[in-house]
Design a protein around this motif. Structure first.
Motif, PDB file in Angstrom:
ATOM      1  N   MET A 174       5.574  -6.060   5.351  1.00  0.00           N
ATOM      2  CA  MET A 174       6.628  -6.534   6.252  1.00  0.00           C
ATOM      3  C   MET A 174       6.764  -5.639   7.478  1.00  0.00           C
ATOM      4  SD  MET A 174       9.506  -7.582   3.413  1.00  0.00           S
ATOM      5  CE  MET A 174       9.160  -8.834   2.162  1.00  0.00           C
ATOM      6  N   ILE A 175       6.491  -4.329   7.332  1.00  0.00           N
ATOM      7  CA  ILE A 175       6.579  -3.424   8.482  1.00  0.00           C
ATOM      8  C   ILE A 175       5.234  -3.279   9.189  1.00  0.00           C
ATOM      9  CG2 ILE A 175       8.471  -2.132   7.432  1.00  0.00           C
ATOM     10  CD1 ILE A 175       6.458   0.115   6.812  1.00  0.00           C
ATOM     11  N   GLY A 176       4.200  -3.937   8.659  1.00  0.00           N
ATOM     12  CA  GLY A 176       2.895  -3.909   9.305  1.00  0.00           C
ATOM     13  C   GLY A 176       2.036  -2.710   8.968  1.00  0.00           C
ATOM     14  N   HIS A 177       2.455  -1.886   7.984  1.00  0.00           N
ATOM     15  CA  HIS A 177       1.640  -0.714   7.630  1.00  0.00           C
ATOM     16  C   HIS A 177       0.397  -1.125   6.848  1.00  0.00           C
ATOM     17  CE1 HIS A 177       0.927   3.563   6.890  1.00  0.00           C
ATOM     18  NE2 HIS A 177       0.630   3.238   5.642  1.00  0.00           N
ATOM     19  N   TRP A 178       0.561  -2.063   5.932  1.00  0.00           N
ATOM     20  CA  TRP A 178      -0.562  -2.651   5.208  1.00  0.00           C
ATOM     21  C   TRP A 178      -0.768  -4.089   5.692  1.00  0.00           C
ATOM     22  CZ3 TRP A 178       0.250  -1.338  -0.729  1.00  0.00           C
ATOM     23  CH2 TRP A 178      -0.170  -0.011  -0.966  1.00  0.00           C
ATOM     24  N   HIS A 179      -1.997  -4.565   5.547  1.00  0.00           N
ATOM     25  CA  HIS A 179      -2.305  -5.969   5.846  1.00  0.00           C
ATOM     26  C   HIS A 179      -2.897  -6.656   4.624  1.00  0.00           C
ATOM     27  CE1 HIS A 179      -1.391  -5.206  10.045  1.00  0.00           C
ATOM     28  NE2 HIS A 179      -2.153  -4.124   9.972  1.00  0.00           N
ATOM     29  N   GLY A 180      -2.657  -6.087   3.513  1.00  0.00           N
ATOM     30  CA  GLY A 180      -3.104  -6.548   2.210  1.00  0.00           C
ATOM     31  C   GLY A 180      -2.725  -5.451   1.229  1.00  0.00           C
ATOM     32  N   PHE A 181      -3.117  -5.602  -0.017  1.00  0.00           N
ATOM     33  CA  PHE A 181      -2.776  -4.601  -1.029  1.00  0.00           C
ATOM     34  C   PHE A 181      -4.050  -3.876  -1.468  1.00  0.00           C
ATOM     35  CE2 PHE A 181       0.596  -7.699  -1.143  1.00  0.00           C
ATOM     36  CZ  PHE A 181       1.735  -6.918  -1.237  1.00  0.00           C
ATOM     37  N   PRO A 182      -4.289  -2.654  -0.946  1.00  0.00           N
ATOM     38  CA  PRO A 182      -5.482  -1.894  -1.341  1.00  0.00           C
ATOM     39  C   PRO A 182      -5.516  -1.694  -2.848  1.00  0.00           C
ATOM     40  CG  PRO A 182      -4.343  -0.831   0.501  1.00  0.00           C
ATOM     41  CD  PRO A 182      -3.439  -1.907  -0.002  1.00  0.00           C
ATOM     42  N   PHE A 183      -6.641  -2.032  -3.451  1.00  0.00           N
ATOM     43  CA  PHE A 183      -6.699  -2.044  -4.915  1.00  0.00           C
ATOM     44  C   PHE A 183      -6.417  -0.677  -5.507  1.00  0.00           C
ATOM     45  CE2 PHE A 183      -8.951  -1.531  -8.936  1.00  0.00           C
ATOM     46  CZ  PHE A 183      -8.412  -2.576  -9.664  1.00  0.00           C
ATOM     47  N   TRP A 184      -7.124   0.362  -5.047  1.00  0.00           N
ATOM     48  CA  TRP A 184      -7.029   1.652  -5.721  1.00  0.00           C
ATOM     49  C   TRP A 184      -5.677   2.323  -5.488  1.00  0.00           C
ATOM     50  CZ3 TRP A 184     -10.072   2.343  -9.519  1.00  0.00           C
ATOM     51  CH2 TRP A 184     -11.361   1.784  -9.508  1.00  0.00           C
ATOM     52  N   GLN A 185      -5.124   2.179  -4.286  1.00  0.00           N
ATOM     53  CA  GLN A 185      -3.813   2.769  -4.044  1.00  0.00           C
ATOM     54  C   GLN A 185      -2.728   2.059  -4.857  1.00  0.00           C
ATOM     55  OE1 GLN A 185      -2.756   3.434   0.092  1.00  0.00           O
ATOM     56  NE2 GLN A 185      -4.904   3.728   0.654  1.00  0.00           N
ATOM     57  N   THR A 186      -2.803   0.716  -4.906  1.00  0.00           N
ATOM     58  CA  THR A 186      -1.827  -0.028  -5.702  1.00  0.00           C
ATOM     59  C   THR A 186      -1.988   0.270  -7.183  1.00  0.00           C
ATOM     60  OG1 THR A 186      -1.959  -1.795  -4.040  1.00  0.00           O
ATOM     61  CG2 THR A 186      -0.861  -2.319  -6.105  1.00  0.00           C
ATOM     62  N   LEU A 187      -3.238   0.338  -7.646  1.00  0.00           N
ATOM     63  CA  LEU A 187      -3.488   0.686  -9.039  1.00  0.00           C
ATOM     64  C   LEU A 187      -2.952   2.073  -9.361  1.00  0.00           C
ATOM     65  CD1 LEU A 187      -4.954   0.162 -11.784  1.00  0.00           C
ATOM     66  CD2 LEU A 187      -6.983   1.225 -10.763  1.00  0.00           C
ATOM     67  N   GLY A 188      -3.174   3.037  -8.456  1.00  0.00           N
ATOM     68  CA  GLY A 188      -2.740   4.404  -8.711  1.00  0.00           C
ATOM     69  C   GLY A 188      -1.235   4.534  -8.797  1.00  0.00           C
TER      70      GLY A 188
END
Length: 708
Positions: free
Chosen positions: A97-111
């Motif tokens: 929503m704030i434009g920092h991500w443009h999708g959900f990076p797998f490894w960062q989200t998993l971590g």
């Protein structure tokens, strides 16, 4: 107090953490995680997957000609952990929503999800003995899941006879001895009926949802805007069967509290603001009123939820601290018994302390790497990045540990479903935003728009870590209560919970990406030309993002938050007065706040589900009274069927929503399956209303038919 003996004696050994059980648990994890992610993004609620997972596990393992109560318990433990971990979506979409991500990076989200959930398990293991075994806390979902497992699992030859000798109080199953075969047949039929109830609810909800979001022949809601001078009122309801199921599960007390929040919002606050605010020339009254709710009134809900969460923590501080002290004392005693080889009861075996310490350090290290990867692209010096990483991780670990104990106690007291995770998230995002704001002042990070965006993103990322710990803390002790009642081995359950966290964390990123690219989120559409009305609302993420952004830009509407805090204090005083009077009348303050900040099409449908459950309960009581029999015994099967049907409605709608998201993502069209045009919309609303009412009637009749 003297704890009640478990269903399966500690001296009896049965297969528990089996390979087939872990595979089945992983498959159920995928299903329930996807369902909860979709439901949470759409309506801001998740559901407990323990009971449906237990019923499905019993049916599947019985079909494979095997399974026992302890193996079934391990399957539901694993699946429930992953379903609970999906609450991470209360925060993470804010990064898009704030434009920092443009999708959900797998490894960062998993971590962030996996390590956070596993830390939630580690932090609550020392609490098990004091808060589960030697406690009067009711653990409503845990006790219900244990009862489902007891009823649905066939008696095991030899075990019931041993329990008869060990427990002269008569707590053995009725099927022991000569009637064992009959009991096997009966419990087998019950588990099959339970699976059919879930399937029935799932199929009905899936077909209705397919007609609504796929074919577009049913409308999703119906609304009437009522102007009164310059004030604007709104009457509305949605047509989500998943929300009917969720409302049925939360009950009439929480439902009426949500209704109070809706009335305060759309019957008081929004009409006052629309009457006292200058109307723009262009927007319609619906857009004008909705905008005031989204940018002003919603923060009243945030303040109410936040103060309710803080009050809950304060009111539980003393018993919680006493429980933690007793737990660590008992934990040390159990370790000494283990070291002296005196512990022969497997139902008293937690993970060894050295494993807990080692795993905790490894998980904190994973967080350090994950936070470092999150800030790796930031145009900052190594020293500044290091200080920000350390700030985020230390806050998440320390605050997460405190929240773990609090959430564990609250889950035991009021249940996982009503524990104030959203309120804890609001408190966390405010505290961590203020902390990062102070740390960032000296580095000059906030001097640019890009720096402020990075600080906001870090605050949301850190809050998501806290939420991961809090949600699994809720679930862990609830599952350990179920395990204690059925006679499970605690350390095996704790391993199952860890597995569930890993599997669930691996499922969450692709499901989030799928839903994002298919529907988009409120304020974050991935493709040009997408219909904003079809975007998933992600209400908690929207709210927490607005709070963090307001703090860093110094534009937070503190007046609305203050009104919410004042309202929360008044409601707490009313609830305290009701508690002193005795009886069952209470006022769940957090539920009032939820009614304020949830979209009214969601809140109203939840209320309908709660009222439907209340009406069914009244009908059952009238029938029991007319037949002069005990209500609890008479309504037991009906109540169980209601829970399973409601769970089926939630799972069915959620899964078909994920499937349609896949179709939308594959075709690149907003409504690839639609068979009608926009001109059919008015008729679709009334058609949906008729079918919606019919489904509610069928639900009620099916539940009432199960009464015996």
């Amino acid at each position: 107090m003297s704890p009640a003996p478990p269903h399966i004696a500690g001296t009896t050994t049965l297969p528990e953490l089996t390979l087939r059980g872990m595979i089945l648990g992983a498959l159920l994890t995928v299903v329930f995680t996807a369902s909860n992610v979709y439901l949470g993004l759409k309506v801001g609620l998740t559901f407990s997957s323990s009971i449906p997972a237990a019923v499905i596990s019993m049916a599947v393992l019985r079909a494979l000609r095997g399974g026992n109560i302890l193996e079934n318990n391990m399957v539901q433990t694993q699946a429930s952990a992953a379903g609970t971990l999906s609450s991470i979506i209360f925060v993470l979409p804010g990064l898009l929503m704030i434009g920092h991500w443009h999708g959900f990076p797998f490894w960062q989200t998993l971590g962030i999800c996996g390590a956070g959930g596993m830390l939630g398990v580690m932090f609550t293991i020392p609490l098990r003995r004091a808060m589960v075994v030697n406690s009067d806390l009711p653990y409503p979902e845990g006790v219900a899941a244990a009862e489902i497992l007891r009823i649905g699992s066939a008696p095991l030859d030899g075990i019931e006879g041993e329990r008869t000798a060990a427990d002269a109080s008569g707590s053995v199953s009725a099927g022991a001895g000569a009637n064992g075969a009959d009991a096997n047949a009966g419990t087998s039929a019950q588990s099959e009926i339970g699976a059919r109830d879930i399937a029935f609810g799932g199929i009905v909800a899936a077909l209705f949802t397919f007609a609504t979001t796929g074919l577009k022949i049913f409308g999703e809601s119906i609304t009437a805007w009522v102007p009164a001078g310059t004030a604007v009122f709104r009457l509305t309801t949605g047509f989500s069967l998943a929300l009917i199921g969720a409302g049925y599960l939360i009950g009439i007390v929480a439902g009426l509290a949500i209704l109070l929040g809706i009335v305060l919002t759309w019957g008081v606050a929004v009409p006052i603001l629309t009457a006292t605010t200058i109307h723009p020339a262009d927007p319609s009254i619906s857009s004008f009123a909705t905008g005031l709710w989204a940018h002003k009134v919603r923060f009243i809900g945030a303040g109410t939820i936040g103060v309710a969460a803080v009050w809950t923590l304060i009111s539980l501080a003393k018993p919680m601290i006493d429980g933690v002290k007793a737990s660590f004392a008992a934990f040390g005693h159990a370790r000494r018994r283990r070291e002296n080889a005196l512990a022969a009861d497997r139902t008293d075996e937690d993970l060894a302390p050295h494993w807990i310490i080692l795993v905790t350090f490894v998980l904190v290290a994973i967080w350090l790497v994950t936070f470092g990867a999150f800030l790796s692209d930031a145009p900052l010096t190594f020293r500044v990045v290091g200080s920000l990483v350390l700030c985020g991780v230390v806050f998440a670990v320390v605050f997460g540990f405190l929240v773990a104990a609090a959430c564990g106690y609250m889950a035991g007291l009021v249940g996982s479903s009503t524990s104030p995770i959203s309120g804890i998230g609001i408190v966390a995002v405010i505290l961590v935003s203020l902390l990062i704001l102070g740390v960032s002042q000296a580095s000059g990070l906030l001097a640019s728009d890009e720096g402020r965006q990075l600080a906001i993103a870090l605050a949301l990322f850190t809050t998501s870590a806290v939420i991961a710990v809090a949600t699994i803390s809720n679930d862990n002790l609830q599952d350990l209560k179920t395990g204690w009642l059925v006679g499970a081995t605690p350390w095996r359950q704790q391993v199952a919970l860890l597995i569930g966290c890993v599997v669930g964390a691996a499922v969450i990123p692709p499901v989030l990406n799928l839903l994002y690219h298919a529907y988009g989120f409120a304020g974050a559409l991935p493709h040009a030309g997408m219909d904003p009305s079809q975007a998933l609302s992600a209400p908690q993420a929207t709210l927490m993002t607005a709070i963090a952004t307001g703090i860093f830009t110094h534009q937070l509407d503190w007046s609305m938050l203050g009104i919410g805090v004042a309202l929360g204090v008044v409601l707490i005083l009313i609830d305290m007065a009701l508690a002193r009077r005795g009886g069952t009348a209470r006022l769940p303050v957090i539920a009032v706040g939820i009614g304020i900040y949830l979209p009214p099409t969601i809140g109203t449908t939840l209320v309908i589900g709660a009222v439907l459950g209340w009406w069914i309960e009244r009908a059952l009581k009238r029938r029991a009274k007319a037949r002069k029999i005990d209500y609890q015994e008479f309504a037991d099967h009906a109540n169980r069927r209601g829970v399973l049907l409601a769970s089926g409605l939630i799972v069915g709608e959620s899964l078909i929503g994920v499937v349609i998201a896949g179709v939308v993502g594959f075709t690149g069209k907003d409504a690839p399956l639609a068979v009608v045009g926009n001109g059919f919309a008015p008729a679709s609303e009334w058609l949906a209303l008729a079918v919606f009412a019919l489904v509610c009637l069928v639900f009620a009749r099916r539940v009432l038919a199960a009464a015996r």
